[in-house]
Scaffold this motif. Structure first.
Motif, short mmCIF file in Angstrom:
data_model
loop_
_atom_site.label_atom_id
_atom_site.label_comp_id
_atom_site.label_asym_id
_atom_site.label_seq_id
_atom_site.Cartn_x
_atom_site.Cartn_y
_atom_site.Cartn_z
N THR A 1 -2.97 4.00 -4.08
CA THR A 1 -3.30 4.87 -5.04
C THR A 1 -3.82 6.13 -4.47
O THR A 1 -3.50 7.25 -4.83
CB THR A 1 -4.64 4.29 -5.75
OG1 THR A 1 -4.09 2.85 -6.05
CG2 THR A 1 -4.59 5.05 -7.28
N GLU B 1 -1.00 8.08 -3.12
CA GLU B 1 -0.43 8.77 -4.25
C GLU B 1 -0.87 10.09 -4.86
O GLU B 1 -0.47 10.88 -5.09
CB GLU B 1 -0.20 7.75 -5.13
CG GLU B 1 1.02 8.04 -6.41
CD GLU B 1 2.29 7.71 -5.92
OE1 GLU B 1 3.15 8.98 -6.39
OE2 GLU B 1 2.55 7.00 -5.35
N GLN C 1 11.61 11.75 -7.44
CA GLN C 1 10.33 12.00 -7.12
C GLN C 1 9.72 13.11 -7.86
O GLN C 1 8.58 13.08 -8.29
CB GLN C 1 10.00 12.14 -5.40
CG GLN C 1 10.20 10.69 -5.02
CD GLN C 1 9.29 10.74 -3.56
OE1 GLN C 1 8.16 10.99 -3.71
NE2 GLN C 1 9.97 10.47 -2.53
#
Lengths: 163, 163
Positions: free
Chosen positions: B3, B6, B51
Motif C-alpha cells: 500500500t 502504491e 497503469q
DNA sequence: TTTATCGTTTGAAATATTTCAAACGAAGAT
DNA sequence: ATCTTCGTTTGAAATATTTCAAACGATAAA
C-alpha cells in the motif's frame, strides 16, 4: 508611426507571444509585455485593449497576473487621475528569471519530499527510485546555486550597462 | 505492491504531472516520466496505458515527443521481440535542462534580431526599445554562460555520485 | 448629489487541447 | 502464407482554456 516602426512593433508582439507560450505562460501576457516594452510612455488599460484588439476582460485579468509576477507596475500619471497606467518593471528580465527560479525550487522540494517518504517506507523495492530522487535533489540544488550566482553576476553587468 | 509503495507511486505521478505542466509541458508527459522513473524495469506501451488508465493514442504520441526530447529511450528486451519497451534516459535531468537552454537561446535570438532591425530602421523613436533589446541580449547571453557552466559542474558532481 | 468613466467580475460563446475508439499498415508468430 | 499483435494515425467527442459582452461597484468629475 512610420510603416517600419509599425512592422517592428508587430514582430515584437508576435515573437514575445510565442516565447511566453513556450515557457508555459499565456500568449496574451507576451503581447502585453511586448507592447509595454515598445511604448516609450506608460499605457492605460484602454490603450492596451485598443492596440491589441481585445476586450477589457482578459486584459484586466492578465494585467493583474503580470503585476503579481512583478513584470509590470503601475505608473503615476499626473495628468490623468482616473485611469491606471502601466509600464514594464525596470528589472523585468530579472523578475522573469526569479519566477523561473521558483519552479526550480519546487522541483527540489518534490525530490526532497519523495526521498524522505521513500526512506521512511523502508521498502527495498524502492531503492532505485530513491537513488533517482537523491540525484534529482542534488541536480536542482546545484542549479539553485547557479541561478543565485547568475543573479549576482547580472547585477554587476547591469550596473555597468547603465553607467 | 504494498500500500505504501502504491501511495508513493501515485504521489510521484501526481507531482510530476503538476511540475511538467508548470513548465508548459503536457501533464501526461510528467505522468509517463514519473511512472518510468518509478518502475525498476522498462515498460511497454500497453503497461503504461494500463497503469495510467489512458488509451493507446495519446500515450503513443506523448511517448514519441518524450523520445524527441531525449527524456526516455527504447530498451532492448530479449524475451519480447514484439513490443517496444521504454525507460528514462540515464541523464534525464540534464536533457530536460538542455531543452530549457534551447528556450533561453531563442530569447537571445529574439533580442538580437529585433536589435538589428531597429538599428537598420534608423528611427529615433525606437531608441528606448533598442536599449531594452541590448539589455535583453546581454541578459540571456550571460544566462547561457551560466547554463553551460552548470552543465560542466553537474557532470563532475554526477560522476562523483556514481562512483 | 448626480453623472460618467474606470477596472473588475461573471456567465456564455468561441477556440484550443486532450482524449478516445476505431481503422490501418507493419512485422513477428503460427 | 495466414493469423495475431503491435504502434501509429485519424476523426470525433470531451474537456480546458481563452475571449467576449454585459453588469456591477467604486471613484473621479461635473
Amino acid at each position: 508611426m512610420s510603416t517600419i516602426e509599425e512592422k517592428i512593433k508587430k514582430e515584437l508582439i508576435q515573437r514575445f507571444g510565442d516565447a511566453y507560450k513556450a515557457f508555459g505562460l499565456s500568449k496574451l501576457m507576451g503581447h502585453i509585455i511586448a507592447l509595454l516594452l515598445f511604448s516609450p510612455e506608460p499605457l492605460s488599460l484602454d490603450e492596451i485593449t485598443k492596440q491589441l484588439g481585445r476586450s477589457k476582460g482578459p486584459i484586466s485579468q492578465i494585467v493583474r497576473r503580470l503585476r503579481d509576477k512583478h513584470l509590470i507596475r503601475k505608473a503615476w500619471m499626473p495628468n490623468d487621475n482616473r485611469k491606471d497606467y502601466y509600464e514594464v518593471e525596470p528589472e523585468i528580465f530579472e523578475h522573469a528569471f526569479r519566477n523561473n527560479l521558483e519552479l526550480i525550487k519546487n522541483n527540489t522540494r518534490i525530490a526532497k519530499q519523495l526521498k524522505e517518504k521513500i526512506k521512511s517506507s523502508k521498502s527495498e523495492n524502492l531503492k532505485p527510485i530513491s537513488q533517482r530522487m537523491i540525484e534529482m535533489e542534488k541536480f536542482y540544488l546545484l542549479m539553485e546555486d547557479y541561478y543565485n550566482d547568475f543573479l549576482l553576476s547580472w547585477a554587476k553587468e547591469r550596473s555597468k550597462l547603465f553607467s
